[in-house]
Design a protein around this motif. Structure first.
Motif, mmCIF file in Angstrom:
data_model
loop_
_atom_site.group_PDB
_atom_site.id
_atom_site.type_symbol
_atom_site.label_atom_id
_atom_site.label_comp_id
_atom_site.label_asym_id
_atom_site.label_seq_id
_atom_site.Cartn_x
_atom_site.Cartn_y
_atom_site.Cartn_z
ATOM 1 N N ASN A 1 -11.473 11.779 1.038
ATOM 2 C CA ASN A 1 -10.199 11.659 1.746
ATOM 3 C C ASN A 1 -10.036 10.326 2.469
ATOM 4 O OD1 ASN A 1 -9.260 14.188 0.981
ATOM 5 N ND2 ASN A 1 -10.190 15.217 2.718
ATOM 6 N N THR A 2 -11.152 9.662 2.776
ATOM 7 C CA THR A 2 -11.061 8.382 3.488
ATOM 8 C C THR A 2 -11.229 7.187 2.569
ATOM 9 O OG1 THR A 2 -13.437 8.455 4.036
ATOM 10 C CG2 THR A 2 -11.896 9.383 5.641
ATOM 11 N N ALA A 3 -11.564 7.451 1.294
ATOM 12 C CA ALA A 3 -11.754 6.346 0.350
ATOM 13 C C ALA A 3 -10.451 5.547 0.229
ATOM 14 C CB ALA A 3 -12.166 6.881 -1.013
ATOM 15 N N GLY A 4 -10.546 4.249 0.345
ATOM 16 C CA GLY A 4 -9.379 3.394 0.214
ATOM 17 C C GLY A 4 -8.511 3.328 1.449
ATOM 18 N N ARG A 5 -8.918 3.973 2.544
ATOM 19 C CA ARG A 5 -8.103 3.914 3.764
ATOM 20 C C ARG A 5 -8.148 2.519 4.386
ATOM 21 N NH1 ARG A 5 -5.697 7.780 6.643
ATOM 22 N NH2 ARG A 5 -5.860 9.931 5.987
ATOM 23 N N GLY A 6 -9.217 1.791 4.162
ATOM 24 C CA GLY A 6 -9.336 0.457 4.734
ATOM 25 C C GLY A 6 -8.522 -0.552 3.952
ATOM 26 N N VAL A 7 -7.206 -0.367 3.914
ATOM 27 C CA VAL A 7 -6.324 -1.257 3.161
ATOM 28 C C VAL A 7 -5.326 -1.887 4.127
ATOM 29 C CG1 VAL A 7 -4.644 -1.458 1.299
ATOM 30 C CG2 VAL A 7 -6.547 0.160 1.088
ATOM 31 N N ALA A 8 -5.421 -3.183 4.297
ATOM 32 C CA ALA A 8 -4.500 -3.905 5.166
ATOM 33 C C ALA A 8 -4.599 -5.392 4.852
ATOM 34 C CB ALA A 8 -4.822 -3.652 6.639
ATOM 35 N N PHE A 9 -3.479 -6.088 4.964
ATOM 36 C CA PHE A 9 -3.507 -7.527 4.711
ATOM 37 C C PHE A 9 -2.446 -8.223 5.552
ATOM 38 C CE2 PHE A 9 -0.036 -6.258 2.038
ATOM 39 C CZ PHE A 9 0.808 -7.355 1.977
ATOM 40 N N THR A 10 -2.693 -9.477 5.842
ATOM 41 C CA THR A 10 -1.724 -10.366 6.477
ATOM 42 C C THR A 10 -1.891 -11.747 5.853
ATOM 43 O OG1 THR A 10 -1.737 -9.187 8.595
ATOM 44 C CG2 THR A 10 -0.961 -11.452 8.619
ATOM 45 N N ALA A 11 -0.778 -12.324 5.399
ATOM 46 C CA ALA A 11 -0.837 -13.627 4.741
ATOM 47 C C ALA A 11 0.377 -14.457 5.159
ATOM 48 C CB ALA A 11 -0.869 -13.472 3.232
ATOM 49 N N THR A 12 0.185 -15.771 5.210
ATOM 50 C CA THR A 12 1.269 -16.692 5.560
ATOM 51 C C THR A 12 1.394 -17.771 4.495
ATOM 52 O OG1 THR A 12 -0.199 -18.118 6.849
ATOM 53 C CG2 THR A 12 0.899 -16.322 8.022
ATOM 54 N N MET A 13 2.570 -18.399 4.449
ATOM 55 C CA MET A 13 2.756 -19.531 3.546
ATOM 56 C C MET A 13 2.000 -20.740 4.088
ATOM 57 S SD MET A 13 6.811 -19.346 2.523
ATOM 58 C CE MET A 13 6.647 -20.710 1.360
ATOM 59 N N SER A 14 1.639 -21.630 3.194
ATOM 60 C CA SER A 14 0.997 -22.874 3.615
ATOM 61 C C SER A 14 1.989 -23.713 4.424
ATOM 62 C CB SER A 14 0.528 -23.662 2.394
ATOM 63 O OG SER A 14 -0.441 -22.931 1.666
ATOM 64 N N GLN A 15 1.466 -24.488 5.370
ATOM 65 C CA GLN A 15 2.330 -25.326 6.191
ATOM 66 C C GLN A 15 3.075 -26.333 5.323
ATOM 67 O OE1 GLN A 15 -0.082 -27.129 9.210
ATOM 68 N NE2 GLN A 15 -0.591 -25.196 10.193
#
Length: 235
Positions: A89-103
């Motif tokens: 039930n917890t498999a794959g729960r650790g899914v999160a991302f944050t990304a930005t464009m290059s300056q």
């Protein structure tokens, strides 16, 4: 010492005698002279101390040990099954991302077709579901996901036209968008946050619409992020 406590003590003495052939004379004398009731009835002291397996409590203790052992094995088996269920039930729960464009001091776009935006600078990518080279998130499992998209552009002066439109795309279909079309602001930004129910393998990305542009982002203010809110079985 009351009779009940003494009976228990004698019971323990008899149990210990099964594992030791040497019992002190005082204990033998106490056991032999005891006239009260016993946990397991009477016994033959001669038999008990010369052949410990003859102890009247031996069978009961054996049964107790066997019951305890099988009970512990049952508890252990239940714990293993529970751990498997928790892992599932917890498999794959650790899914999160944050990304930005290059300056950039210039502009991204305009293009003659819709173009996925490459958010190349990844500060968080738990579960490795986000591909920074393509700017595409792929759901590792079915569930409800939250996505947030912030679009920022700076033309440098009010005489320049802010002209942008960025869509949040799910499986090739635009689901939400933010846009700007005016000459009144030198810079502007907008944010969209949405929830998607995704099947495993479905993809989400942001896309700059044809003819539009994003300019002057030297602070990494164009942000694409998401995370798994909770998993869903059967989709």
């Amino acid at each position: 010492m009351n009779s009940a406590l003494f009976s228990v003590c004698l019971f323990i003495v008899l149990h210990l005698s099964r594992h030791s052939a040497s019992i002190s004379p005082d204990l033998q004398a106490a056991a032999g002279s005891w006239k009260g009731s016993l946990p397991c009835g009477g016994w033959s002291c001669e038999c008990t101390y010369k052949q410990p397996s003859c102890c009247c409590a031996a069978d009961a203790v054996d049964q107790l040990e066997e019951q305890t052992f099988f009970r512990l094995m049952s508890i252990w088996s239940s714990m293993v099954d529970l751990q498997k269920l928790v892992d599932k039930n917890t498999a794959g729960r650790g899914v999160a991302f944050t990304a930005t464009m290059s300056q950039m001091s210039g502009c991204f776009g305009p293009f003659t077709c819709d173009v996925p935006i490459p958010y190349a600078n990844t500060s968080l990518n738990h579960g490795n579901a986000y591909n920074s080279a393509l700017g595409i998130f792929t759901a590792p499992r079915a569930g409800v996901f939250s996505f947030s998209l912030t679009v920022y552009s700076n033309k440098g002066s009010e005489s320049q036209r802010l002209y942008q439109r960025v869509a949040l795309v799910r499986q090739g279909r635009s689901e939400a968008a933010t846009w700007e079309d005016n000459r009144e602001d030198a810079e502007d930004s907008a944010t969209q946050t949405v929830l998607f129910t995704l099947a495993a393998g479905e993809q989400v990305y942001s896309q700059l619409m044809s003819g539009r542009e994003i300019c002057g982002d030297i602070w990494g203010r164009n942000i694409f992020s998401g995370f798994l809110l909770y998993p869903i079985e059967g989709i």
